[in-house]
Scaffold this motif. Structure first.
Motif, mmCIF file in Angstrom:
data_model
loop_
_atom_site.group_PDB
_atom_site.id
_atom_site.type_symbol
_atom_site.label_atom_id
_atom_site.label_comp_id
_atom_site.label_asym_id
_atom_site.label_seq_id
_atom_site.Cartn_x
_atom_site.Cartn_y
_atom_site.Cartn_z
ATOM 1 N N LYS A 68 0.858 -1.188 0.000
ATOM 2 C CA LYS A 68 0.000 0.000 0.000
ATOM 3 C C LYS A 68 0.888 1.229 0.000
ATOM 4 O O LYS A 68 2.085 1.139 0.271
ATOM 5 C CB LYS A 68 -0.977 -0.016 1.170
ATOM 6 C CG LYS A 68 -0.373 -0.261 2.517
ATOM 7 C CD LYS A 68 -1.497 -0.447 3.543
ATOM 8 C CE LYS A 68 -0.927 -0.929 4.851
ATOM 9 N NZ LYS A 68 -1.941 -1.166 5.837
ATOM 10 N N PRO A 69 0.319 2.402 -0.274
ATOM 11 C CA PRO A 69 1.150 3.612 -0.398
ATOM 12 C C PRO A 69 1.844 4.029 0.888
ATOM 13 O O PRO A 69 2.896 4.652 0.837
ATOM 14 C CB PRO A 69 0.158 4.689 -0.838
ATOM 15 C CG PRO A 69 -0.993 3.954 -1.411
ATOM 16 C CD PRO A 69 -1.062 2.649 -0.692
ATOM 17 N N GLU A 70 1.282 3.703 2.041
ATOM 18 C CA GLU A 70 1.924 4.069 3.301
ATOM 19 C C GLU A 70 1.779 2.925 4.297
ATOM 20 O O GLU A 70 0.686 2.443 4.554
ATOM 21 C CB GLU A 70 1.305 5.339 3.882
ATOM 22 C CG GLU A 70 2.056 5.810 5.113
ATOM 23 C CD GLU A 70 1.645 7.200 5.560
ATOM 24 O OE1 GLU A 70 2.044 7.578 6.667
ATOM 25 O OE2 GLU A 70 0.947 7.895 4.823
ATOM 26 N N LEU A 71 2.933 2.522 4.852
ATOM 27 C CA LEU A 71 2.947 1.459 5.857
ATOM 28 C C LEU A 71 2.913 2.083 7.241
ATOM 29 O O LEU A 71 3.527 3.118 7.485
ATOM 30 C CB LEU A 71 4.207 0.608 5.696
ATOM 31 C CG LEU A 71 4.404 -0.022 4.307
ATOM 32 C CD1 LEU A 71 5.710 -0.800 4.271
ATOM 33 C CD2 LEU A 71 3.223 -0.903 3.939
ATOM 34 N N GLU A 72 2.200 1.442 8.150
ATOM 35 C CA GLU A 72 2.062 1.963 9.505
ATOM 36 C C GLU A 72 3.374 1.876 10.277
ATOM 37 O O GLU A 72 4.045 0.840 10.283
ATOM 38 C CB GLU A 72 0.990 1.165 10.252
ATOM 39 C CG GLU A 72 0.746 1.651 11.658
ATOM 40 C CD GLU A 72 -0.279 0.817 12.408
ATOM 41 O OE1 GLU A 72 -0.521 1.140 13.573
ATOM 42 O OE2 GLU A 72 -0.812 -0.148 11.832
ATOM 43 N N ILE A 73 3.733 2.971 10.918
ATOM 44 C CA ILE A 73 4.889 3.004 11.811
ATOM 45 C C ILE A 73 4.360 2.558 13.181
ATOM 46 O O ILE A 73 3.686 3.315 13.868
ATOM 47 C CB ILE A 73 5.515 4.413 11.873
ATOM 48 C CG1 ILE A 73 5.921 4.898 10.481
ATOM 49 C CG2 ILE A 73 6.687 4.443 12.851
ATOM 50 C CD1 ILE A 73 6.957 4.055 9.780
ATOM 51 N N ASP A 74 4.668 1.317 13.539
ATOM 52 C CA ASP A 74 4.050 0.714 14.718
ATOM 53 C C ASP A 74 5.032 0.044 15.671
ATOM 54 O O ASP A 74 4.635 -0.731 16.536
ATOM 55 C CB ASP A 74 2.999 -0.305 14.282
ATOM 56 C CG ASP A 74 3.592 -1.431 13.440
ATOM 57 O OD1 ASP A 74 4.832 -1.453 13.232
ATOM 58 O OD2 ASP A 74 2.825 -2.297 12.979
ATOM 59 N N GLY A 75 6.323 0.322 15.498
ATOM 60 C CA GLY A 75 7.304 -0.268 16.392
ATOM 61 C C GLY A 75 7.959 -1.529 15.867
ATOM 62 O O GLY A 75 8.871 -2.056 16.480
ATOM 63 N N LYS A 76 7.530 -2.012 14.730
ATOM 64 C CA LYS A 76 8.128 -3.223 14.155
ATOM 65 C C LYS A 76 8.733 -2.901 12.792
ATOM 66 O O LYS A 76 8.026 -2.547 11.852
ATOM 67 C CB LYS A 76 7.075 -4.327 14.025
ATOM 68 C CG LYS A 76 7.682 -5.628 13.564
ATOM 69 C CD LYS A 76 6.764 -6.806 13.732
ATOM 70 C CE LYS A 76 7.534 -8.035 13.280
ATOM 71 N NZ LYS A 76 6.766 -9.235 13.340
ATOM 72 N N LEU A 77 10.051 -2.988 12.722
ATOM 73 C CA LEU A 77 10.805 -2.747 11.485
ATOM 74 C C LEU A 77 10.493 -1.372 10.885
ATOM 75 O O LEU A 77 10.374 -1.209 9.673
ATOM 76 C CB LEU A 77 10.563 -3.882 10.487
ATOM 77 C CG LEU A 77 10.967 -5.276 10.998
ATOM 78 C CD1 LEU A 77 10.493 -6.366 10.056
ATOM 79 C CD2 LEU A 77 12.466 -5.357 11.202
ATOM 80 N N ASP A 78 10.369 -0.375 11.741
ATOM 81 C CA ASP A 78 9.952 0.964 11.337
ATOM 82 C C ASP A 78 10.939 1.688 10.439
ATOM 83 O O ASP A 78 10.518 2.502 9.607
ATOM 84 C CB ASP A 78 9.671 1.826 12.558
ATOM 85 C CG ASP A 78 8.368 1.459 13.242
ATOM 86 O OD1 ASP A 78 8.202 1.867 14.405
ATOM 87 O OD2 ASP A 78 7.523 0.788 12.618
ATOM 88 N N LEU A 79 12.231 1.458 10.590
ATOM 89 C CA LEU A 79 13.187 2.154 9.719
ATOM 90 C C LEU A 79 12.935 1.812 8.257
ATOM 91 O O LEU A 79 12.913 2.695 7.403
ATOM 92 C CB LEU A 79 14.624 1.811 10.097
ATOM 93 C CG LEU A 79 15.183 2.483 11.329
ATOM 94 C CD1 LEU A 79 16.602 2.008 11.607
ATOM 95 C CD2 LEU A 79 15.160 3.986 11.191
#
Length: 168
Positions: A68-79
């Motif tokens: 999808k166009p934007e992945l959620e920044i949720d604490g898992k593999l965020d970089l």
């Protein structure tokens, strides 16, 4: 097709933290770093099934999700997700990508060797090569690493990205 990127880790010799706002805004700053023979690696394998798979080999973490166009920044593999979000938004016209990315660093996060920012530079390098953004590589790595740090970790440390990118 595999797209590979590698970036050197760095050793801070003096002045660490003097390039962080607000200190550097008030007093200026200077750091002395050297890149070393330890690295962060990123390998992208394009897919055509509408999925994104992120595999952090050294951390033994992975995830797979719909593209999808934007992945959620949720604490898992965020970089990695943060790099993806910026690349898609700014350089792929908001169109999602489908790929598997493998990452690995020779030193763990928190080692003091700039591992996280070096990994960001390696991941940006792989995306730049895949999407034929090579002419923009320096601009992307210099500017977007700082933006990612601000968004993902709420702190900008300029020395890590610049030293890794240019090896100074």
């Amino acid at each position: 097709m595999l797209i590979r990127s590698v970036a050197p880790l760095r050793l801070g010799l003096a002045g660490g933290g003097t390039d962080v706002s607000p200190y550097c805004d008030i007093y200026g700053g200077a750091v002395l770093n050297a890149t070393i023979s330890l690295y962060a690696y990123a390998t992208i394998e394009p897919r055509n099934d509408g999925k994104i798979e992120i595999i952090s080999v050294d951390r033994n973490e992975s995830m797979i999700m719909d593209s999808k166009p934007e992945l959620e920044i949720d604490g898992k593999l965020d970089l990695i997700k943060g790099v993806y979000n910026r690349i898609v938004k700014d350089f792929n016209k908001g169109e999602p990508l489908s790929f598997t990315i493998y990452t690995y660093a020779d030193a763990p996060p928190g080692s003091g060797l700039g591992t996280s920012s070096t990994l960001v530079v390696a991941v940006i390098g792989a995306f730049a090569e895949w999407l034929k953004l090579q002419a923009l590589y320096s601009y992307i790595a210099y500017n977007y690493s700082a933006v990612l740090s601000a968004r993902v970790y709420s702190r900008i440390i300029g020395q890590n990205h610049r030293r890794t990118l240019w090896g100074i």
